[in-house]
Design an enzyme around this catalytic site. Structure first.
Site, PDB file in Angstrom:
ATOM      1  N   GLY A 176      48.093  31.160  27.780  1.00  0.00           N
ATOM      2  CA  GLY A 176      48.583  32.521  27.530  1.00  0.00           C
ATOM      3  C   GLY A 176      49.851  32.466  26.689  1.00  0.00           C
ATOM      4  O   GLY A 176      50.331  31.379  26.335  1.00  0.00           O
ATOM      5  N   ASP A 234      44.091  25.691  32.229  1.00  0.00           N
ATOM      6  CA  ASP A 234      43.705  27.061  31.908  1.00  0.00           C
ATOM      7  C   ASP A 234      42.599  27.454  32.887  1.00  0.00           C
ATOM      8  O   ASP A 234      42.434  26.819  33.924  1.00  0.00           O
ATOM      9  CB  ASP A 234      43.303  27.215  30.437  1.00  0.00           C
ATOM     10  CG  ASP A 234      42.106  26.350  30.063  1.00  0.00           C
ATOM     11  OD1 ASP A 234      41.424  25.835  30.976  1.00  0.00           O
ATOM     12  OD2 ASP A 234      41.844  26.185  28.870  1.00  0.00           O
ATOM     13  N   TYR A 245      46.934  47.859  37.075  1.00  0.00           N
ATOM     14  CA  TYR A 245      47.582  46.578  36.725  1.00  0.00           C
ATOM     15  C   TYR A 245      48.922  46.454  37.455  1.00  0.00           C
ATOM     16  O   TYR A 245      49.196  45.424  38.098  1.00  0.00           O
ATOM     17  CB  TYR A 245      47.764  46.500  35.204  1.00  0.00           C
ATOM     18  CG  TYR A 245      48.692  45.407  34.742  1.00  0.00           C
ATOM     19  CD1 TYR A 245      48.307  44.070  34.764  1.00  0.00           C
ATOM     20  CD2 TYR A 245      49.981  45.718  34.278  1.00  0.00           C
ATOM     21  CE1 TYR A 245      49.173  43.066  34.340  1.00  0.00           C
ATOM     22  CE2 TYR A 245      50.847  44.719  33.848  1.00  0.00           C
ATOM     23  CZ  TYR A 245      50.441  43.405  33.885  1.00  0.00           C
ATOM     24  OH  TYR A 245      51.308  42.422  33.471  1.00  0.00           O
TER      25      TYR A 245
HETATM   26  P1  NDP Z   1      48.588  36.571  28.418  1.00  0.00           P
HETATM   27  O1  NDP Z   1      47.581  37.657  28.550  1.00  0.00           O
HETATM   28  O2  NDP Z   1      49.010  36.096  27.079  1.00  0.00           O
HETATM   29  O3  NDP Z   1      48.131  35.299  29.242  1.00  0.00           O
HETATM   30  C1  NDP Z   1      47.538  35.415  30.485  1.00  0.00           C
HETATM   31  C2  NDP Z   1      46.731  34.154  30.700  1.00  0.00           C
HETATM   32  O4  NDP Z   1      46.089  34.284  31.967  1.00  0.00           O
HETATM   33  C3  NDP Z   1      45.644  33.946  29.648  1.00  0.00           C
HETATM   34  O5  NDP Z   1      45.719  32.629  29.164  1.00  0.00           O
HETATM   35  C4  NDP Z   1      44.360  34.182  30.420  1.00  0.00           C
HETATM   36  O6  NDP Z   1      43.319  33.341  30.030  1.00  0.00           O
HETATM   37  C5  NDP Z   1      44.782  33.791  31.798  1.00  0.00           C
HETATM   38  N1  NDP Z   1      43.870  34.318  32.806  1.00  0.00           N
HETATM   39  C6  NDP Z   1      43.352  35.553  32.911  1.00  0.00           C
HETATM   40  N2  NDP Z   1      42.500  35.608  33.949  1.00  0.00           N
HETATM   41  C7  NDP Z   1      42.478  34.370  34.497  1.00  0.00           C
HETATM   42  C8  NDP Z   1      41.798  33.773  35.570  1.00  0.00           C
HETATM   43  N3  NDP Z   1      40.929  34.448  36.303  1.00  0.00           N
HETATM   44  N4  NDP Z   1      42.029  32.468  35.821  1.00  0.00           N
HETATM   45  C9  NDP Z   1      42.883  31.744  35.086  1.00  0.00           C
HETATM   46  N5  NDP Z   1      43.551  32.242  34.039  1.00  0.00           N
HETATM   47  C10 NDP Z   1      43.350  33.550  33.754  1.00  0.00           C
HETATM   48  O7  NDP Z   1      49.848  37.065  29.267  1.00  0.00           O
HETATM   49  P2  NDP Z   1      51.384  36.749  29.062  1.00  0.00           P
HETATM   50  O8  NDP Z   1      51.600  35.312  28.758  1.00  0.00           O
HETATM   51  O9  NDP Z   1      51.934  37.762  28.145  1.00  0.00           O
HETATM   52  O10 NDP Z   1      51.900  37.106  30.537  1.00  0.00           O
HETATM   53  C11 NDP Z   1      52.550  36.149  31.361  1.00  0.00           C
HETATM   54  C12 NDP Z   1      53.019  36.874  32.605  1.00  0.00           C
HETATM   55  O11 NDP Z   1      53.929  37.916  32.241  1.00  0.00           O
HETATM   56  C13 NDP Z   1      51.920  37.552  33.423  1.00  0.00           C
HETATM   57  O12 NDP Z   1      52.202  37.410  34.792  1.00  0.00           O
HETATM   58  C14 NDP Z   1      52.023  39.011  33.028  1.00  0.00           C
HETATM   59  O13 NDP Z   1      51.550  39.859  34.056  1.00  0.00           O
HETATM   60  C15 NDP Z   1      53.510  39.146  32.828  1.00  0.00           C
HETATM   61  N6  NDP Z   1      53.898  40.223  31.921  1.00  0.00           N
HETATM   62  C16 NDP Z   1      53.359  40.307  30.658  1.00  0.00           C
HETATM   63  C17 NDP Z   1      53.714  41.334  29.810  1.00  0.00           C
HETATM   64  C18 NDP Z   1      53.145  41.467  28.444  1.00  0.00           C
HETATM   65  O14 NDP Z   1      53.580  42.368  27.702  1.00  0.00           O
HETATM   66  N7  NDP Z   1      52.217  40.615  28.020  1.00  0.00           N
HETATM   67  C19 NDP Z   1      54.702  42.349  30.220  1.00  0.00           C
HETATM   68  C20 NDP Z   1      55.220  42.146  31.551  1.00  0.00           C
HETATM   69  C21 NDP Z   1      54.832  41.110  32.348  1.00  0.00           C
HETATM   70  P3  NDP Z   1      42.214  33.807  28.974  1.00  0.00           P
HETATM   71  O15 NDP Z   1      42.928  33.845  27.665  1.00  0.00           O
HETATM   72  O16 NDP Z   1      41.183  32.762  29.100  1.00  0.00           O
HETATM   73  O17 NDP Z   1      41.775  35.175  29.420  1.00  0.00           O
END
Ligand code: NDP
Length: 297
Positions: free
Chosen positions: A10, A30, A129
């Site tokens: 991510g 991942d 969410y």
């Molecule tokens: P991303 O969406 O970039 O990354 C999330 C990751 O979680 C992806 O790699 C995704 O994998 C993975 N994922 C989703 N479902 C599963 C699953 N079932 N098992 C394992 N992995 C999974 O998010 P961010 O890096 O931006 O977010 C990091 C943190 O910050 C999170 O906790 C988010 O809630 C929080 N956050 C994010 C914000 C934003 O604007 N993005 C704002 C506020 C908080 P895949 O790519 O394969 O789906």
């Protein structure tokens, strides 16, 4: 120190692979299984077995169900990944005596008013969410494990898609853009979050009294409209050829989405700065670094 990183690909997870590498032995997963280890947070039994097999000193959970609109129709999956999986990690961290480092969101708040949210303010998520992320926070806090939870907002990374890249793409094709002007927050770089995570881990293992819930965001504030104007002005100044002539501010009500969004995403980061002796840079410096990287390609 042995660190188990979940969600390595991510935005934040990718940067954590870099920032955590020098802290100790890093096992980064991942959602796919590798060498009998499973990083899929929707498979709670395999997740538990993986933590037991790795026996980390620190679990860093950067994985989350982050599709805010889709979470309205996939509520059960969002709750499992953001809520129940966090509980499994917390229970396993507690029984191992390990630290759990986790991320949450300003979307746990109602979005009312214009005062930056403090950690102890009342929560009242306006979409599923936000509710699922709040369930994760609560499960971790209730577990009795040693934890750091960082609530952040408006995350961007140079890798993958982000708002700034979308604006640049649209600005190349369209003369007019309409962008929401009544949601206010601070764009926060995934690299900043990852760097602060590494610094905080180093401090908290020596000073466990620093454990707890923290707000982590870049300094300053801007609306999505202001953010879009900043990106477009910067790109023009760098000589990018853009078709866009006007960037119009619109209200959230003019852009209906399946999930409601909070209007006030400002986070007060005083507790983090003071407890960890950190300076949080303004949002423009992180966005400028990301834009230079994107525009150089
Ligand atoms: P991303 O969406 O970039 O990354 C999330 C990751 O979680 C992806 O790699 C995704 O994998 C993975 N994922 C989703 N479902 C599963 C699953 N079932 N098992 C394992 N992995 C999974 O998010 P961010 O890096 O931006 O977010 C990091 C943190 O910050 C999170 O906790 C988010 O809630 C929080 N956050 C994010 C914000 C934003 O604007 N993005 C704002 C506020 C908080 P895949 O790519 O394969 O789906």
């Amino acid at each position: 120190m042995k660190i188990l990183l979940l969600g390595k690909n991510g935005q934040v997870g990718w940067e954590l692979q870099r920032s955590l590498a020098s802290l100790g032995q890093l096992v980064a997963l991942d959602r796919h299984s590798v060498d009998g280890l499973c990083g899929d947070l929707s498979d709670l039994d395999s997740l538990r077995a993986t933590i037991r097999a790795v026996r980390p000193d620190v679990i860093v959970n950067a994985a989350a169900y982050t599709a805010v609109d889709k979470a309205e129709s996939e509520a059960e999956l969002a709750s499992r990944v953001n809520g129940q999986a966090s509980q499994v990690m917390a229970q396993e961290a507690a029984s191992l005596g390990a630290w759990l480092i986790h991320y949450s969101t300003d979307y746990v708040f109602s979005g009312q008013g214009d005062t930056p949210w403090r950690e102890a303010d009342d929560v009242a998520p306006v979409n599923h969410y936000g509710a699922s992320k709040l369930a994760g926070e609560r499960a971790i806090i209730a577990s009795g494990c040693k934890y750091l939870i960082f609530r952040t907002s408006w995350v961007f990374g140079a890798r993958g898609n982000n708002f700034a890249k979308t604006m640049l793409r649209l600005a190349k094709d369209r003369e007019t853009l309409n962008v929401i002007a009544d949601q206010v927050g601070a764009p926060t770089g995934a690299d900043l979050i990852a760097d602060i995570t590494a610094l905080a881990i180093q401090q908290v293992v020596k000073r466990p009294e620093l454990a707890g819930l923290y707000h982590l965001a870049a300094a300053g504030k801007v609306s999505w409209h202001g953010y879009a104007c900043h990106v477009i002005d910067f790109a023009k100044a760098q000589g990018e050829e853009l078709a866009v002539i006007s960037v119009n501010p619109i209200d959230t009500t003019a852009y209906p989405t399946p999930a409601r969004r909070p209007l006030n995403s400002r986070l007060n980061t005083q507790k983090l700065s003071e407890n960890f002796s950190l300076h949080l840079p303004d949002w423009q410096s992180g966005v400028t670094r990301m834009l230079r990287e994107v525009l150089d390609k």
